[in-house]
Design a protein around this motif. Structure first.
Motif, PDB file in Angstrom:
ATOM      1  N   GLN A   1       0.845  -1.199   0.000  1.00 26.14           N
ATOM      2  CA  GLN A   1       0.000   0.000   0.000  1.00 26.14           C
ATOM      3  C   GLN A   1       0.877   1.245   0.000  1.00 26.14           C
ATOM      4  O   GLN A   1       1.925   1.291   0.626  1.00 26.14           O
ATOM      5  N   LEU A   2       0.432   2.271  -0.712  1.00 24.32           N
ATOM      6  CA  LEU A   2       1.185   3.511  -0.786  1.00 24.32           C
ATOM      7  C   LEU A   2       1.208   4.209   0.563  1.00 24.32           C
ATOM      8  O   LEU A   2       0.201   4.233   1.269  1.00 24.32           O
ATOM      9  N   THR A   3       2.345   4.771   0.901  1.00 22.22           N
ATOM     10  CA  THR A   3       2.424   5.521   2.155  1.00 22.22           C
ATOM     11  C   THR A   3       1.818   6.896   1.948  1.00 22.22           C
ATOM     12  O   THR A   3       1.804   7.433   0.850  1.00 22.22           O
ATOM     13  N   GLY A   4       1.334   7.478   3.010  1.00 22.11           N
ATOM     14  CA  GLY A   4       0.767   8.811   2.930  1.00 22.11           C
ATOM     15  C   GLY A   4      -0.698   8.827   2.566  1.00 22.11           C
ATOM     16  O   GLY A   4      -1.261   9.890   2.331  1.00 22.11           O
ATOM     17  N   ALA A   5      -1.343   7.649   2.477  1.00 21.77           N
ATOM     18  CA  ALA A   5      -2.750   7.594   2.117  1.00 21.77           C
ATOM     19  C   ALA A   5      -3.588   8.325   3.166  1.00 21.77           C
ATOM     20  O   ALA A   5      -3.324   8.259   4.360  1.00 21.77           O
ATOM     21  N   SER A   6      -4.597   9.049   2.694  1.00 17.16           N
ATOM     22  CA  SER A   6      -5.414   9.881   3.565  1.00 17.16           C
ATOM     23  C   SER A   6      -6.769   9.241   3.798  1.00 17.16           C
ATOM     24  O   SER A   6      -7.276   8.505   2.970  1.00 17.16           O
ATOM     25  N   ASN A   7      -7.357   9.531   4.937  1.00 16.98           N
ATOM     26  CA  ASN A   7      -8.697   9.046   5.241  1.00 16.98           C
ATOM     27  C   ASN A   7      -9.772  10.080   4.906  1.00 16.98           C
ATOM     28  O   ASN A   7     -10.947   9.855   5.114  1.00 16.98           O
ATOM     29  N   VAL A   8      -9.364  11.244   4.401  1.00 21.85           N
ATOM     30  CA  VAL A   8     -10.321  12.285   4.050  1.00 21.85           C
ATOM     31  C   VAL A   8     -11.183  11.800   2.890  1.00 21.85           C
ATOM     32  O   VAL A   8     -10.685  11.244   1.920  1.00 21.85           O
ATOM     33  N   ARG A  56       0.154  17.459  -3.765  1.00 18.75           N
ATOM     34  CA  ARG A  56      -0.178  17.734  -2.355  1.00 18.75           C
ATOM     35  C   ARG A  56       0.371  16.659  -1.422  1.00 18.75           C
ATOM     36  O   ARG A  56       0.194  16.747  -0.206  1.00 18.75           O
ATOM     37  N   GLY A  57       1.002  15.650  -1.979  1.00 17.32           N
ATOM     38  CA  GLY A  57       1.535  14.572  -1.162  1.00 17.32           C
ATOM     39  C   GLY A  57       0.565  13.425  -0.974  1.00 17.32           C
ATOM     40  O   GLY A  57       0.853  12.477  -0.235  1.00 17.32           O
ATOM     41  N   GLU A  58      -0.592  13.482  -1.650  1.00 18.03           N
ATOM     42  CA  GLU A  58      -1.552  12.383  -1.563  1.00 18.03           C
ATOM     43  C   GLU A  58      -1.256  11.384  -2.679  1.00 18.03           C
ATOM     44  O   GLU A  58      -1.088  11.772  -3.839  1.00 18.03           O
ATOM     45  N   PRO A  59      -1.211  10.104  -2.370  1.00 20.99           N
ATOM     46  CA  PRO A  59      -0.902   9.107  -3.397  1.00 20.99           C
ATOM     47  C   PRO A  59      -1.958   9.080  -4.500  1.00 20.99           C
ATOM     48  O   PRO A  59      -3.148   9.260  -4.256  1.00 20.99           O
TER      49      PRO A  59
END
Length: 250
Positions: A1-8, A56-59
């Motif tokens: 899984q990609l790091t930095g994944a967001s829950n937003v 933005r740093g989101e995968p």
């Protein structure tokens, strides 16, 4: 899984006018379909969204059935540096353009953008790759190049089955899934060639199963010389959670 994944839940596209009409951006677990005539810029727009999300740093994940990774990076460099891809390929670059390309390459180097080939033995293989990545945004370019499902008799049935499965993948992967699609039922000679819901074909699957349906329209493709060069409309033909309408792009 990609790091930095967001829950937003909402993933801004990076295009302010698009985000405003879509209530902040794309929604995770939604299936979004983008269609347009050949050469309208569907793949470029989809890649530009992926680049702005990754900025933005989101995968972001880009699944391509049409281009290999080298050609996608080449197009990404063109978008990021505002340089024509043809000029990059021919090496027709001024010192200023070379500097712009170098700076763009440095910016792109560390962005969490992953490319996945759509070529696979089955649709399930592609779905597994998307779910394993776990990115807030996934782009599939394009619908008609996905591996065929079992039992489909023709392209329309294959596309319909793929649309239904892609909605399941969006839910399972918790991703905003943007799918580029050809328009097999578009008649470019009709009075208004703007893409509509019925132009997607696929036995109506896009019309009924997608959460958001977008159409890309460039006036200059149908009425050249009218002073509309570069002017582009992004049509929101369906929006399950908000308004429809259109946005002016360039």
């Amino acid at each position: 899984q990609l790091t930095g994944a967001s829950n937003v839940e909402t993933v801004p596209t990076g295009f302010p006018s698009v985000d405003r009409i879509l209530g902040g951006g794309f929604r995770r677990r939604d299936l979004l379909v983008l269609g347009g005539d050949v050469g309208a810029g569907k793949s470029s727009l989809a890649l530009a969204v992926a680049l702005r999300v990754a900025e933005r740093g989101e995968p972001a994940v880009f699944v391509s059935g049409e281009m290999d990774e080298e050609r996608i990076w080449e197009r990404a460099l063109g978008i990021e540096s505002r340089t024509r891809v043809d000029d990059i390929r021919r090496g027709k670059l001024s010192d200023e353009m070379r500097a712009s390309l170098g700076a763009a390459a440095l910016r792109l180097r560390d962005r969490p953008l992953v490319f996945i080939p759509a070529a696979a033995d089955s649709f399930d293989d592609v779905a597994a790759r998307i779910e394993a990545a776990g990115a807030p945004l996934t782009v599939v370019d394009y619908l008609q190049l996905l591996p065929p499902g079992r039992g489909a008799r023709d392209q329309a049935e294959e596309s319909a089955a793929a649309v239904r499965r892609l909605k399941e993948v969006a839910l399972a992967a918790d991703t905003a899934l943007l799918v580029v699609a050809q328009l097999p039922r578009l008649n470019a000679k009709r009075r208004d060639p703007r893409p509509g819901l019925d132009d997607f074909g696929a036995l109506g699957a896009v019309k009924y199963h997608a959460d958001v349906v977008l159409g890309l329209y460039r006036e200059e493709m149908y009425r050249p010389g009218g002073g509309m060069e570069g002017a582009t409309e992004l049509l929101i033909n369906k929006n399950r959670n908000g308004p429809t309408g259109f946005i002016d792009l360039y």
